[in-house]
Design a protein around this motif. Sequence first.
Motif, PDB file in Angstrom:
ATOM      1  N   GLN A   1       0.859  -1.191   0.000  1.00 28.79           N
ATOM      2  CA  GLN A   1       0.000   0.000   0.000  1.00 28.79           C
ATOM      3  C   GLN A   1       0.892   1.237   0.000  1.00 28.79           C
ATOM      4  O   GLN A   1       1.657   1.444   0.945  1.00 28.79           O
ATOM      5  CB  GLN A   1      -0.891   0.001   1.243  1.00 28.79           C
ATOM      6  CG  GLN A   1      -1.751   1.235   1.399  1.00 28.79           C
ATOM      7  CD  GLN A   1      -2.885   1.302   0.392  1.00 28.79           C
ATOM      8  OE1 GLN A   1      -3.560   0.330   0.152  1.00 28.79           O
ATOM      9  NE2 GLN A   1      -3.082   2.458  -0.198  1.00 28.79           N
TER      10      GLN A   1
ATOM     11  N   ALA B   1      -0.958  -1.214  -4.507  1.00 28.99           N
ATOM     12  CA  ALA B   1      -2.174  -0.432  -4.256  1.00 28.99           C
ATOM     13  C   ALA B   1      -1.727   1.007  -4.019  1.00 28.99           C
ATOM     14  O   ALA B   1      -0.892   1.266  -3.154  1.00 28.99           O
ATOM     15  CB  ALA B   1      -2.906  -0.973  -3.040  1.00 28.99           C
TER      16      ALA B   1
ATOM     17  N   ARG C   1      -2.644   5.043  -3.248  1.00 30.59           N
ATOM     18  CA  ARG C   1      -3.496   6.153  -2.839  1.00 30.59           C
ATOM     19  C   ARG C   1      -2.727   7.404  -3.214  1.00 30.59           C
ATOM     20  O   ARG C   1      -1.599   7.588  -2.784  1.00 30.59           O
ATOM     21  CB  ARG C   1      -3.784   6.107  -1.334  1.00 30.59           C
ATOM     22  CG  ARG C   1      -4.713   4.954  -0.961  1.00 30.59           C
ATOM     23  CD  ARG C   1      -4.955   4.848   0.523  1.00 30.59           C
ATOM     24  NE  ARG C   1      -5.478   6.060   1.133  1.00 30.59           N
ATOM     25  CZ  ARG C   1      -6.748   6.442   1.126  1.00 30.59           C
ATOM     26  NH1 ARG C   1      -7.652   5.695   0.508  1.00 30.59           N
ATOM     27  NH2 ARG C   1      -7.129   7.552   1.724  1.00 30.59           N
TER      28      ARG C   1
ATOM     29  N   ALA D   1      -0.114   3.964   5.142  1.00 27.51           N
ATOM     30  CA  ALA D   1       0.655   3.371   4.049  1.00 27.51           C
ATOM     31  C   ALA D   1       1.807   2.503   4.533  1.00 27.51           C
ATOM     32  O   ALA D   1       2.320   2.683   5.635  1.00 27.51           O
ATOM     33  CB  ALA D   1       1.210   4.496   3.171  1.00 27.51           C
TER      34      ALA D   1
END
Length: 101
Positions: free
Chosen positions: A2, A26, A28, A65
């Motif tokens: 992440q 992943a 963000r 994260a």
Amino acid sequence: MQLFLTGASGFIGGSLAHSLKARGHAIRGLVRDRAKAERLAALGIEPVLGDLEDRALLTAEARRADAVITRPAVTTRRPSRRSWRGCVALAGRCSTPVVPA
């Protein structure tokens, strides 16, 4: 993994986001406006609406994260000290090292 990426809709950050997404991470990504957020979402990158001035947001994202990637662009002659402190806050709040883009 992440990842939280600042400038995810910019030239460098956008390229990096696409590359990391293609490798199975992943992502963000921090963006400042809704239109860019919608474009990121359509590409499978989860947008985070905000800016480098929002220390609480940056801290929350860094804690969430596995790693933070930040490459802030200077868009004015005199960036505010708060912007730079926000970037430094990312380094101090993340559980893994910050990787400059």
